[in-house]
Design a protein around this motif. Structure first.
Motif, PDB file in Angstrom:
ATOM      1  N   UNK A 180       0.969  -1.353   0.038  1.00 23.29           N
ATOM      2  CA  UNK A 180       0.149   0.073  -0.035  1.00 23.29           C
ATOM      3  C   UNK A 180       0.979   1.272  -0.233  1.00 23.29           C
ATOM      4  N   UNK A 181       0.686   2.041  -0.920  1.00 24.95           N
ATOM      5  CA  UNK A 181       1.495   3.199  -1.157  1.00 24.95           C
ATOM      6  C   UNK A 181       0.456   4.659  -0.505  1.00 24.95           C
ATOM      7  N   UNK A 182       0.757   4.628   0.770  1.00 23.84           N
ATOM      8  CA  UNK A 182       0.090   5.644   1.750  1.00 23.84           C
ATOM      9  C   UNK A 182       0.217   7.200   1.745  1.00 23.84           C
ATOM     10  N   UNK A 183      -0.145   8.326   1.612  1.00 25.77           N
ATOM     11  CA  UNK A 183       0.494   9.388   1.482  1.00 25.77           C
ATOM     12  C   UNK A 183       0.264   9.979   3.130  1.00 25.77           C
ATOM     13  N   UNK A 184       1.184  10.846   3.256  1.00 21.07           N
ATOM     14  CA  UNK A 184       1.142  11.399   4.766  1.00 21.07           C
ATOM     15  C   UNK A 184       1.948  12.642   4.647  1.00 21.07           C
ATOM     16  N   UNK A 185       1.281  13.365   5.504  1.00 24.67           N
ATOM     17  CA  UNK A 185       1.583  14.836   5.344  1.00 24.67           C
ATOM     18  C   UNK A 185       2.932  15.088   6.259  1.00 24.67           C
ATOM     19  N   UNK A 186       3.719  16.069   5.836  1.00 27.93           N
ATOM     20  CA  UNK A 186       4.950  16.136   6.625  1.00 27.93           C
ATOM     21  C   UNK A 186       4.813  17.380   7.621  1.00 27.93           C
ATOM     22  N   UNK A 187       3.650  18.015   7.609  1.00 25.63           N
ATOM     23  CA  UNK A 187       3.293  18.924   8.860  1.00 25.63           C
ATOM     24  C   UNK A 187       3.983  20.215   8.455  1.00 25.63           C
ATOM     25  N   UNK A 188       4.875  20.334   7.261  1.00 26.55           N
ATOM     26  CA  UNK A 188       5.465  21.540   7.044  1.00 26.55           C
ATOM     27  C   UNK A 188       4.645  22.656   6.257  1.00 26.55           C
ATOM     28  N   UNK A 189       4.310  23.690   7.052  1.00 24.50           N
ATOM     29  CA  UNK A 189       3.342  24.508   6.541  1.00 24.50           C
ATOM     30  C   UNK A 189       3.990  26.109   6.785  1.00 24.50           C
ATOM     31  N   UNK A 190       4.014  27.078   5.691  1.00 22.62           N
ATOM     32  CA  UNK A 190       4.591  28.370   5.769  1.00 22.62           C
ATOM     33  C   UNK A 190       3.463  29.341   5.549  1.00 22.62           C
ATOM     34  N   UNK A 191       3.425  30.253   6.437  1.00 24.82           N
ATOM     35  CA  UNK A 191       2.380  31.375   6.287  1.00 24.82           C
ATOM     36  C   UNK A 191       2.652  32.379   4.937  1.00 24.82           C
ATOM     37  N   UNK A 192       1.672  32.701   4.300  1.00 29.84           N
ATOM     38  CA  UNK A 192       1.962  33.590   3.132  1.00 29.84           C
ATOM     39  C   UNK A 192       2.014  34.904   3.645  1.00 29.84           C
TER      40      UNK A 192
END
Length: 208
Positions: free
Chosen positions: A163-175
């Motif tokens: 199974x190839x499952x996506x996972x978020x890295x949690x890296x978010x940058x405010x614009x």
């Protein structure tokens, strides 16, 4: 994310492949000790390998928009992890095990991805497909006989489900705030504004 894939496979086996059968579904390592303790027909789904699916890695950033349609933040694209499972059937007779494996194989082959209705948690929130393969040849650096040797058990017929499952890295940058037209420079009592006219000619305006 891993436990969410586990639960999706459990539901796929019980509700789709085995049509509501009351067989047990276990995720334990199928060692000799585990096999000796087993006292009921069981389908074992053992996670034996985790590695990134490099073919699905994306570059760049993904935009997040606010209610006004403006970019509010940017995200690093999700990564995809290949979760490899060894699926085996455990009963008192080899013939029954082969029949179970046949039902499992048919059930898995119906889908190229985990059905969305079986996804939960972060996998459901990402709204991305979760590809799935079954019974493909293993990579050159891995053999099923080696897996069984590491478990200390005897080689047993099995299905390899990946199974190839996506996972978020949690890296978010405010614009940052949107840029304003032109550039203003202050020099003493003068305020200089540089603009560009519609025909592309630079203009210089001075206001006191």
């Amino acid at each position: 994310m891993i436990h969410e894939v586990d639960e999706a496979l459990r539901r796929l086996v019980r509700d789709e492949a085995l049509r509501g059968s009351d067989l047990e579904v276990a995720f334990d390592a199928p060692t000799k000790d585990w096999a000796a303790r087993r006292n009921a027909p069981t389908v074992n789904i053992y996670l034996y390998d985790i590695r990134e699916d490099m073919r699905r890695r994306q570059r760049g950033m993904l935009n997040e928009y606010d209610a006004q349609g403006k970019v509010a933040a940017r995200h690093v694209p999700p990564r995809h992890m290949k979760l490899s499972y060894l699926v085996t059937a455990w009963t008192q007779r080899p013939e029954d095990e082969h029949r179970l494996l046949s039902d499992l194989l048919i059930g898995f082959l119906k889908y190229e991805a985990v059905p969305p209705g079986l996804l939960s948690g972060t996998l459901d929130e990402l709204q991305l497909p979760v590809p799935m393969t079954v019974a493909l040849p293993p990579p050159e650096d891995r053999a099923f006989a080696d897996v069984w040797s590491a478990l200390g058990g005897e080689l047993k017929p099995s299905l390899d489900v990946v199974v190839s499952a996506p996972i978020s890295s949690g890296r978010r940058f405010e614009a940052g705030p949107p840029a304003k037209e032109g550039v203003q420079l202050r020099s003493g009592e003068e305020r200089v504004r540089h603009d560009v006219s519609e025909d592309g000619v630079a203009m210089r305006r001075v206001a006191r």
